[in-house]
Design a protein around this motif. Structure first.
Motif, PDB file in Angstrom:
ATOM      1  N   THR A 181       0.829  -1.212   0.000  1.00  0.00           N
ATOM      2  CA  THR A 181       0.000   0.000   0.000  1.00  0.00           C
ATOM      3  C   THR A 181       0.857   1.253   0.000  1.00  0.00           C
ATOM      4  O   THR A 181       0.529   2.240  -0.679  1.00  0.00           O
ATOM      5  N   THR A 182       1.955   1.244   0.743  1.00  0.00           N
ATOM      6  CA  THR A 182       2.850   2.403   0.766  1.00  0.00           C
ATOM      7  C   THR A 182       3.473   2.625  -0.611  1.00  0.00           C
ATOM      8  O   THR A 182       3.546   3.765  -1.097  1.00  0.00           O
ATOM      9  N   TYR A 183       3.914   1.548  -1.228  1.00  0.00           N
ATOM     10  CA  TYR A 183       4.497   1.664  -2.577  1.00  0.00           C
ATOM     11  C   TYR A 183       3.464   2.230  -3.560  1.00  0.00           C
ATOM     12  O   TYR A 183       3.758   3.183  -4.310  1.00  0.00           O
ATOM     13  N   GLU A 184       2.269   1.663  -3.568  1.00  0.00           N
ATOM     14  CA  GLU A 184       1.234   2.125  -4.497  1.00  0.00           C
ATOM     15  C   GLU A 184       0.803   3.559  -4.187  1.00  0.00           C
ATOM     16  O   GLU A 184       0.485   4.332  -5.097  1.00  0.00           O
ATOM     17  N   ALA A 185       0.783   3.913  -2.896  1.00  0.00           N
ATOM     18  CA  ALA A 185       0.421   5.279  -2.528  1.00  0.00           C
ATOM     19  C   ALA A 185       1.429   6.286  -3.083  1.00  0.00           C
ATOM     20  O   ALA A 185       1.053   7.350  -3.605  1.00  0.00           O
ATOM     21  N   MET A 186       2.702   5.955  -2.996  1.00  0.00           N
ATOM     22  CA  MET A 186       3.731   6.854  -3.515  1.00  0.00           C
ATOM     23  C   MET A 186       3.667   6.957  -5.034  1.00  0.00           C
ATOM     24  O   MET A 186       3.869   8.021  -5.611  1.00  0.00           O
ATOM     25  N   ARG A 187       3.363   5.844  -5.697  1.00  0.00           N
ATOM     26  CA  ARG A 187       3.293   5.852  -7.154  1.00  0.00           C
ATOM     27  C   ARG A 187       2.052   6.586  -7.658  1.00  0.00           C
ATOM     28  O   ARG A 187       2.015   7.021  -8.816  1.00  0.00           O
ATOM     29  N   SER A 188       1.029   6.705  -6.809  1.00  0.00           N
ATOM     30  CA  SER A 188      -0.213   7.353  -7.235  1.00  0.00           C
ATOM     31  C   SER A 188      -0.196   8.869  -7.061  1.00  0.00           C
ATOM     32  O   SER A 188      -1.148   9.548  -7.460  1.00  0.00           O
ATOM     33  N   VAL A 189       0.882   9.410  -6.482  1.00  0.00           N
ATOM     34  CA  VAL A 189       0.968  10.863  -6.279  1.00  0.00           C
ATOM     35  C   VAL A 189       1.068  11.561  -7.635  1.00  0.00           C
ATOM     36  O   VAL A 189       1.785  11.111  -8.545  1.00  0.00           O
ATOM     37  N   ASP A 190       0.349  12.655  -7.774  1.00  0.00           N
ATOM     38  CA  ASP A 190       0.383  13.449  -9.006  1.00  0.00           C
ATOM     39  C   ASP A 190       1.827  13.882  -9.292  1.00  0.00           C
ATOM     40  O   ASP A 190       2.466  14.517  -8.455  1.00  0.00           O
ATOM     41  N   PRO A 191       2.356  13.555 -10.474  1.00  0.00           N
ATOM     42  CA  PRO A 191       3.760  13.892 -10.753  1.00  0.00           C
ATOM     43  C   PRO A 191       4.021  15.380 -10.964  1.00  0.00           C
ATOM     44  O   PRO A 191       5.179  15.812 -10.883  1.00  0.00           O
ATOM     45  N   SER A 192       2.986  16.169 -11.204  1.00  0.00           N
ATOM     46  CA  SER A 192       3.199  17.596 -11.489  1.00  0.00           C
ATOM     47  C   SER A 192       3.882  18.335 -10.344  1.00  0.00           C
ATOM     48  O   SER A 192       4.905  19.011 -10.560  1.00  0.00           O
ATOM     49  N   PRO A 193       3.373  18.269  -9.099  1.00  0.00           N
ATOM     50  CA  PRO A 193       4.071  18.967  -8.013  1.00  0.00           C
ATOM     51  C   PRO A 193       5.448  18.381  -7.725  1.00  0.00           C
ATOM     52  O   PRO A 193       6.352  19.106  -7.299  1.00  0.00           O
ATOM     53  N   VAL A 194       5.629  17.082  -7.981  1.00  0.00           N
ATOM     54  CA  VAL A 194       6.939  16.470  -7.781  1.00  0.00           C
ATOM     55  C   VAL A 194       7.940  17.040  -8.782  1.00  0.00           C
ATOM     56  O   VAL A 194       9.069  17.412  -8.426  1.00  0.00           O
ATOM     57  N   ASP A 195       7.528  17.135 -10.057  1.00  0.00           N
ATOM     58  CA  ASP A 195       8.404  17.711 -11.077  1.00  0.00           C
ATOM     59  C   ASP A 195       8.701  19.175 -10.784  1.00  0.00           C
ATOM     60  O   ASP A 195       9.834  19.643 -10.978  1.00  0.00           O
ATOM     61  N   ALA A 196       7.688  19.902 -10.302  1.00  0.00           N
ATOM     62  CA  ALA A 196       7.898  21.312  -9.971  1.00  0.00           C
ATOM     63  C   ALA A 196       8.901  21.460  -8.827  1.00  0.00           C
ATOM     64  O   ALA A 196       9.764  22.356  -8.850  1.00  0.00           O
ATOM     65  N   ALA A 197       8.796  20.578  -7.835  1.00  0.00           N
ATOM     66  CA  ALA A 197       9.733  20.632  -6.708  1.00  0.00           C
ATOM     67  C   ALA A 197      11.157  20.341  -7.173  1.00  0.00           C
ATOM     68  O   ALA A 197      12.105  20.997  -6.722  1.00  0.00           O
ATOM     69  N   ARG A 198      11.311  19.366  -8.074  1.00  0.00           N
ATOM     70  CA  ARG A 198      12.653  19.077  -8.599  1.00  0.00           C
ATOM     71  C   ARG A 198      13.170  20.262  -9.401  1.00  0.00           C
ATOM     72  O   ARG A 198      14.361  20.600  -9.354  1.00  0.00           O
ATOM     73  N   GLY A 199      12.269  20.895 -10.157  1.00  0.00           N
ATOM     74  CA  GLY A 199      12.681  22.057 -10.944  1.00  0.00           C
ATOM     75  C   GLY A 199      13.131  23.213 -10.078  1.00  0.00           C
ATOM     76  O   GLY A 199      13.976  24.014 -10.490  1.00  0.00           O
ATOM     77  N   MET A 200      12.610  23.286  -8.857  1.00  0.00           N
ATOM     78  CA  MET A 200      13.004  24.346  -7.920  1.00  0.00           C
ATOM     79  C   MET A 200      14.291  23.988  -7.177  1.00  0.00           C
ATOM     80  O   MET A 200      14.791  24.781  -6.387  1.00  0.00           O
ATOM     81  N   GLY A 201      14.803  22.772  -7.417  1.00  0.00           N
ATOM     82  CA  GLY A 201      16.059  22.375  -6.797  1.00  0.00           C
ATOM     83  C   GLY A 201      15.923  21.732  -5.440  1.00  0.00           C
ATOM     84  O   GLY A 201      16.909  21.639  -4.698  1.00  0.00           O
ATOM     85  N   MET A 202      14.735  21.272  -5.084  1.00  0.00           N
ATOM     86  CA  MET A 202      14.556  20.618  -3.793  1.00  0.00           C
ATOM     87  C   MET A 202      15.295  19.278  -3.776  1.00  0.00           C
ATOM     88  O   MET A 202      15.351  18.569  -4.784  1.00  0.00           O
ATOM     89  N   ALA A 203      15.852  18.931  -2.627  1.00  0.00           N
ATOM     90  CA  ALA A 203      16.533  17.649  -2.472  1.00  0.00           C
ATOM     91  C   ALA A 203      15.512  16.513  -2.499  1.00  0.00           C
ATOM     92  O   ALA A 203      14.331  16.705  -2.188  1.00  0.00           O
ATOM     93  N   GLU A 204      15.980  15.324  -2.857  1.00  0.00           N
ATOM     94  CA  GLU A 204      15.066  14.187  -2.977  1.00  0.00           C
ATOM     95  C   GLU A 204      14.398  13.852  -1.649  1.00  0.00           C
ATOM     96  O   GLU A 204      13.227  13.468  -1.621  1.00  0.00           O
ATOM     97  N   THR A 205      15.131  14.006  -0.549  1.00  0.00           N
ATOM     98  CA  THR A 205      14.520  13.706   0.751  1.00  0.00           C
ATOM     99  C   THR A 205      13.399  14.697   1.070  1.00  0.00           C
ATOM    100  O   THR A 205      12.361  14.306   1.620  1.00  0.00           O
TER     101      THR A 205
END
Length: 222
Positions: A107-131
């Motif tokens: 369930t934890t794995y599927e929950a993480m995979r179901s997160v909308d990738p848009s805010p994740v990509d935006a966070a990476r674009g802003m230079g946020m660390a993976e943690t």
């Protein structure tokens, strides 16, 4: 005598509310087994599920491991561990943790995979660390499903922790095992009713945790 009469007689007997075999003592023991097994299972399943879900790798391997763990007979594993290790808490914890890890992990794995990738990509674009992306962006969005996995694991542990009585430990299973041995079906029904009630209480606890821990916006979208 029907089941309701058994339940009424069990709970109205003052002898069942005091002493080492009293309901408060057995409930406390059962709760202790449940919390301990859930803590161990969460310590294994949550980190693996979060990391693999974040990077999107290992899903097939996790499914195989979870399927294999679910296929193991809990009572058979208890007997095997008791023969190998001896009596005590460890041979009880191993089957309970084995039972609880798969729903948390998958369930934890599927929950993480179901997160909308848009805010994740935006966070990476802003230079946020993976943690920071993991804990500040993905985890809050995935929290409802993760709590659902923990809830499922907790209910399974509550329902199955009665097996501790088979190896001379306590908990609510003591009523069921001793009642069957003594042909005291009032005690058997009382123990089963307490176990069912504890499972329902677990649902209520996780409902309250979800209300407090998950933001209203994420709850509505979920």
């Amino acid at each position: 005598m029907n089941v309701l009469n058994f339940v009424s007689d069990f709970f109205s007997d003052s002898a069942h509310w005091q002493g080492y075999d009293g309901i408060p003592t057995r409930l406390s023991e059962h709760l202790g087994y449940t919390l301990e097994a859930l803590a161990f299972a969460a310590a294994i399943g949550l980190p693996v599920g979060l990391i693999t879900g974040h990077y999107g790798r290992g899903g097939n391997a996790l499914s195989l491991v979870a399927t294999a763990a679910r296929a193991l007979p809990t009572f058979g594993l208890l007997v095997l561990m008791t023969m190998l290790i001896g009596f005590g808490m460890l041979p009880v914890m191993i089957p309970l943790v084995t039972l609880a890890v798969p729903p948390i992990l998958i369930t934890t794995y599927e929950a993480m995979r179901s997160v909308d990738p848009s805010p994740v990509d935006a966070a990476r674009g802003m230079g946020m660390a993976e943690t920071r992306i993991l804990f500040q962006v993905e985890l809050p969005a995935a929290l409802p499903l993760i709590l659902g996995g923990l809830r499922s694991a907790a209910i399974q542990i509550v329902s199955t922790a009665t097996i501790a009585a088979y190896v001379s430990l306590g908990g609510l299973g003591r009523y069921i095992i001793d009642g069957l041995y003594q042909r005291d079906y009032e005690k058997v029904v009382g123990g089963a009713s307490l176990t069912a009630g504890m499972a329902l209480a677990t649902l209520a606890v996780f409902w309250a945790i979800t209300k407090v821990a998950v933001s209203p916006g994420v709850r509505r979208s979920a």
